[in-house]
Design an enzyme around this catalytic site. Structure first.
Site, PDB file in Angstrom:
ATOM      1  N   TYR A 295     -17.208 -31.255   3.712  1.00  0.00           N
ATOM      2  CA  TYR A 295     -15.947 -30.994   4.401  1.00  0.00           C
ATOM      3  C   TYR A 295     -14.842 -31.933   3.899  1.00  0.00           C
ATOM      4  O   TYR A 295     -15.073 -33.122   3.743  1.00  0.00           O
ATOM      5  CB  TYR A 295     -16.111 -31.205   5.904  1.00  0.00           C
ATOM      6  N   GLU A 366     -17.910 -32.069  33.602  1.00  0.00           N
ATOM      7  CA  GLU A 366     -17.344 -30.717  33.447  1.00  0.00           C
ATOM      8  C   GLU A 366     -15.852 -30.640  33.772  1.00  0.00           C
ATOM      9  O   GLU A 366     -15.167 -29.716  33.344  1.00  0.00           O
ATOM     10  CB  GLU A 366     -18.144 -29.732  34.307  1.00  0.00           C
TER      11      GLU A 366
END
Ligand code: NI
Length: 388
Positions: A295, A366
């Protein structure tokens, strides 16, 4: 209803999606159930999703009005790790786990798609939701294939992100300019006549040659590159040998190179080659050297970053921005940023101490998903003030 309230309203839905995805982790290019699940949710929202490069999914929200076209990307793949979290919604697929939080990434982008659909009248341009397979699969991750398939067509700005465990929930890290390193891989095979360890003079000592090579590769960073250039050369794997009294005929070394400077990235294989071949030659060993570009380094657009910082400051709170330094880790989102302006953002998802990405115990708070959806929805709502 305000964007913030909407992000709160849809939060339980987003949590449900995250948990469902968490229980069905699938590895790179095999995100079959995941892909179907994402596809179905986007259809329910009223979008017209399409598959791309196998398990990838894209969907456009067309506002029908002129404006910048923005893409948001989530990665989909899980890791070959046996989950040990004991969460109610733990992996149901043995040997695989969403240990990098890509389940949360997908839930965020689905939640964002739902929220933006609700406020479509207030938006401009086109918003593209990209679900990309195989982020964890260098040398060629899913991003390259998706770009080849044309997912950036008509896109002016692309946004990407990662939930990270060492920043508190509600905090955002935005690094202007180079943010993550380029990542390459190398494989060195040293071979020669092995033999009895008691008579090294009659052998080519591949173990000794490998040791000299590992040691000398470290000299590249400390002696041959400016101390102002961040570079890492690490050998992560070394294999060779059969028994304590045998000099093996083959030793294999694998490692990685991380760079920010593109010119340096091009030069390093040549420097390595010289060192490796000259050491091998001095000891009569044969050597095979393979260098694989993975990458490129991830370069955020400073303009987009400044805009996003302003969004965080205004809508997530004055203290929401954390100071982050560039990371030596890599991410194939860089492939999109080579084609289109944009930024890759880090959202704090800290849940307890000492939880790291790719750990069998990894989990995130979350609540980060609510902040991320609020942040991106605001950014996309306001994005047309940018002159790109
Ligand atoms: Ni990841």
């Amino acid at each position: 209803m305000e964007i913030k309230e909407l992000s709160e309203q849809i939060f339980p839905y987003v949590v449900g999606i995250r948990r469902a995805l968490h229980s069905m982790p699938e590895p790179a290019y095999k995100e079959f159930k995941t892909s179907k699940y994402v596809f179905e949710r986007l259809k329910e929202i009223g979008l017209k999703p399409a598959n791309v490069y196998g398990t990838g999914v894209i969907a456009d929200l067309e506002t029908g009005k002129k404006g910048l076209n923005v893409a948001v990307r989530a990665d989909m793949d899980a890791l070959p790790i046996e989950e040990k979290t004991k969460l109610d919604f733990s992996s149901e697929i043995g040997g695989y786990m969403h240990a990098c939080g890509h389940d949360g990434h997908m839930a965020i982008v689905i939640g964002l798609a739902l929220l933006l659909t609700k406020i479509k009248d207030k938006l401009n341009g086109k918003i593209r939701f990209i679900f990309q397979p195989a982020e964890e699969k260098p040398p060629k991750g899913g991003a390259s294939f998706l770009v080849e398939e044309g997912v950036l067509k008509d896109i002016d700005i692309i946004l990407g992100f990662h939930i990270i465990p060492d920043i508190d929930v509600g905090k955002v890290g935005i690094i202007e300019g180079p943010a993550m390193a380029g990542c390459d891989e190398f494989i060195i095979k040293i071979s020669g006549a092995g033999g009895h360890a008691s008579a090294p003079e009659k052998t080519v000592d591949t173990i000794l040659v490998a040791s000299k090579i590992v040691s000398s590769l470290n000299d590249i960073v400390s002696r041959m590159i400016s101390p102002f250039e961040p570079v890492v050369i690490s050998c992560g794997e070394i294999k060779g040998g059969y028994a304590f009294n045998i000099i093996p005929d083959l030793v294999e070394i694998k490692g990685t190179v991380r760079t920010f400077n593109d010119d340096l990235r091009k030069k390093i294989p040549e420097i390595m080659k010289k060192i490796i071949y000259s050491i091998a030659e001095s000891y009569g060993a044969n050597v095979d050297f393979e260098y694989i570009n993975c990458y490129p380094s991830l370069k955020n657009s400073p303009t987009v970053c400044q805009f996003l910082k302003e969004i965080a400051h205004t809508y997530l709170g004055k203290n929401s921005l954390v100071d982050m330094k560039p990371l030596m880790g890599s991410e194939d989102f860089s492939v999109y940023l080579e084609k289109v302006k944009g930024a890759y953002v880090f959202f704090g998802g800290k849940k307890g101490e000492n939880l790291s990405l790719h750990s069998p115990y990894y989990d995130f708070d979350e609540l980060v998903m609510r902040y991320a959806i609020h942040f991106f929805a605001r950014a996309i709502h306001n994005i047309n003030i940018l002159a790109i």
